[in-house]
Write a protein that holds these residues in place. Sequence first.
Motif: not given
Length: 117
Positions: A81-92, A98-100, A102-106
Amino acid sequence: MNYSIGNFAAITNLSVYTLRYYENEELIIPGRKANGQRYYSEADISWIQFIKRLKATGMPIKEIQKYAKLRSQGDLTMPQRMEILVKHRAILQARITDLQENFTKLDEKINYYKSKM
């Protein structure tokens, strides 16, 4: 304390339909009274809140299902379960980066327009 599906829906701010969907997808397994009526516990409230958080962060239902299945198997599955969360955290984290960017470019484009007007 135990809650009927209607009360639980109100508490969790989910529809009865969504709760039944979650049950069909084996994300949550409500208790059953002798007459077959579903009931939910305080622990189910916490679990639903966690499911909602995972969904809000973009975790796919299939991954939440995998996590839920492991959770139902007990504490021996904590490493998986921790492995699933660690992988998801990396994706997040990558999405946040990416969002940051894009925010800077805007902001740069907005500032450009402000300087020209």
